[in-house]
Design a protein around this motif. Structure first.
Motif, mmCIF file in Angstrom:
data_model
loop_
_atom_site.group_PDB
_atom_site.id
_atom_site.type_symbol
_atom_site.label_atom_id
_atom_site.label_comp_id
_atom_site.label_asym_id
_atom_site.label_seq_id
_atom_site.Cartn_x
_atom_site.Cartn_y
_atom_site.Cartn_z
ATOM 1 N N ASP A 33 21.208 3.970 -28.643
ATOM 2 C CA ASP A 33 22.627 3.637 -28.656
ATOM 3 C C ASP A 33 22.796 2.180 -29.103
ATOM 4 O OD1 ASP A 33 25.309 3.320 -28.310
ATOM 5 O OD2 ASP A 33 25.364 3.882 -26.191
ATOM 6 N N TYR A 34 23.230 2.004 -30.338
ATOM 7 C CA TYR A 34 23.407 0.668 -30.886
ATOM 8 C C TYR A 34 24.760 0.053 -30.530
ATOM 9 C CZ TYR A 34 19.165 0.904 -33.715
ATOM 10 O OH TYR A 34 17.852 0.959 -34.126
ATOM 11 N N ARG A 35 25.654 0.859 -29.992
ATOM 12 C CA ARG A 35 27.001 0.344 -29.721
ATOM 13 C C ARG A 35 26.977 -0.811 -28.732
ATOM 14 N NH1 ARG A 35 29.608 5.957 -28.070
ATOM 15 N NH2 ARG A 35 27.590 5.942 -26.960
ATOM 16 N N SER A 76 22.632 14.063 -38.409
ATOM 17 C CA SER A 76 22.621 14.950 -37.236
ATOM 18 C C SER A 76 21.957 14.253 -36.057
ATOM 19 C CB SER A 76 21.859 16.233 -37.560
ATOM 20 O OG SER A 76 20.471 15.941 -37.756
ATOM 21 N N GLU A 77 22.040 14.870 -34.889
ATOM 22 C CA GLU A 77 21.358 14.349 -33.708
ATOM 23 C C GLU A 77 19.861 14.231 -33.964
ATOM 24 O OE1 GLU A 77 21.257 13.617 -29.278
ATOM 25 O OE2 GLU A 77 22.823 13.581 -30.791
ATOM 26 N N GLU A 78 19.293 15.221 -34.639
ATOM 27 C CA GLU A 78 17.862 15.197 -34.945
ATOM 28 C C GLU A 78 17.524 14.053 -35.896
ATOM 29 O OE1 GLU A 78 19.774 17.870 -35.055
ATOM 30 O OE2 GLU A 78 18.935 19.076 -33.421
ATOM 31 N N ASP A 79 18.408 13.779 -36.838
ATOM 32 C CA ASP A 79 18.198 12.651 -37.747
ATOM 33 C C ASP A 79 18.152 11.337 -36.974
ATOM 34 O OD1 ASP A 79 18.162 14.198 -40.073
ATOM 35 O OD2 ASP A 79 20.331 14.052 -40.336
ATOM 36 N N LEU A 80 19.071 11.183 -36.025
ATOM 37 C CA LEU A 80 19.158 9.943 -35.266
ATOM 38 C C LEU A 80 17.943 9.765 -34.355
ATOM 39 C CD1 LEU A 80 22.955 10.011 -34.370
ATOM 40 C CD2 LEU A 80 21.829 8.687 -36.160
ATOM 41 N N VAL A 81 17.447 10.860 -33.804
ATOM 42 C CA VAL A 81 16.216 10.800 -33.011
ATOM 43 C C VAL A 81 15.052 10.398 -33.919
ATOM 44 C CG1 VAL A 81 14.546 12.144 -31.676
ATOM 45 C CG2 VAL A 81 16.992 12.446 -31.276
ATOM 46 N N PHE A 82 15.020 10.972 -35.104
ATOM 47 C CA PHE A 82 13.962 10.628 -36.056
ATOM 48 C C PHE A 82 14.020 9.149 -36.431
ATOM 49 C CE2 PHE A 82 12.488 10.280 -40.511
ATOM 50 C CZ PHE A 82 11.161 10.634 -40.314
ATOM 51 N N MET A 83 15.229 8.603 -36.579
ATOM 52 C CA MET A 83 15.375 7.179 -36.893
ATOM 53 C C MET A 83 14.735 6.327 -35.807
ATOM 54 S SD MET A 83 19.307 7.064 -38.301
ATOM 55 C CE MET A 83 19.359 5.279 -38.403
ATOM 56 N N GLU A 84 14.963 6.694 -34.553
ATOM 57 C CA GLU A 84 14.391 5.913 -33.454
ATOM 58 C C GLU A 84 12.873 6.070 -33.401
ATOM 59 O OE1 GLU A 84 13.998 3.365 -30.197
ATOM 60 O OE2 GLU A 84 15.465 3.582 -31.806
ATOM 61 N N LYS A 85 12.367 7.249 -33.699
ATOM 62 C CA LYS A 85 10.921 7.428 -33.761
ATOM 63 C C LYS A 85 10.329 6.545 -34.860
ATOM 64 C CE LYS A 85 10.705 12.136 -31.921
ATOM 65 N NZ LYS A 85 10.324 13.542 -32.152
#
Length: 207
Positions: A33-35, A76-85
């Motif tokens: 969460d970058y907010r 997508s949610e999966e994309d955002l999880v992948f970004m953090e990984k």
């Protein structure tokens, strides 16, 4: 007798490397969460800076945040999880590389939140590594106000400019006692596969 500095063969090292990578991938279960990081920036500048400096940083944020939000909305949610990984995996690699470098170095998220510091950075600034990483600490908190404003203005100009990744400038860091530490400063933006700023690598040399 084996020690921590004993050489290991390639297969043993590869296994250790793969094991650490697997741990990173398993540990990340949700997007970061970058907010809160950007909210912290706004609170910080409102509390500590003059009105003109606040306006300059707000203009800098307005220059790149719409582009950032537009790109994030399409993921997508999966994309955002992948970004953090990817971010955590990148930090793992930088941790290894910084250990071989004699240059004071820190790595932070696009919000300025510090994720990694080298021992030379701690020597330069007198900030203990554990203190910087033990709680959320932002790189602009270690700068004087003029340097923080200058950083955000320069970051905003290249955040989504693929033709430029690095900026060379100067800044003044602050030690825990408030002692100014003038530095030559270069920061480089590492982008992810979605072309969003993933990590910022800062190198500092005392002036």
């Amino acid at each position: 007798m084996g020690t921590s500095s004993s050489p290991v063969n390639g297969s043993e090292n590869l296994g250790y490397h793969d094991g650490r990578s697997a741990g990173v991938y398993k540990a990340v279960l949700r997007p970061y969460d970058y907010r809160e990081g950007f909210h912290s920036l706004v609170r910080y500048v409102q509390e500590r800076m003059e009105k003109n400096d606040v306006m300059r940083i707000c203009r800098a944020l307005a220059q790149f945040r719409p582009s950032f939000m537009a790109q994030i909305m399409n993921l997508s949610e999966e994309d955002l999880v992948f970004m953090e990984k990817c971010f955590q995996r990148t930090i793992m690699e930088f941790d290894k590389l910084i250990g071989y470098s004699g240059t004071p170095t820190a790595v932070w998220r696009r919000t300025g939140e510090i994720a990694l510091v080298g021992k030379e950075f701690s020597i330069l600034t007198q900030w203990p590594r554990d203190e910087l990483l033990g709680k959320k600490t932002y790189i602009y908190e270690l700068m004087d106000n003029s340097s923080a404003v200058d950083y955000w203005e320069k970051f905003s100009l290249i955040a989504f400019d693929n033709s430029q990744q690095s900026v060379m400038t100067t800044c003044t860091l602050k030690s825990p006692s408030g002692r100014p530490v003038p530095c030559a400063f270069c920061f480089t933006i590492k982008r992810d596969i979605f072309d969003v700023p993933l990590a910022i690598v800062g190198n500092f040399l005392p002036l």
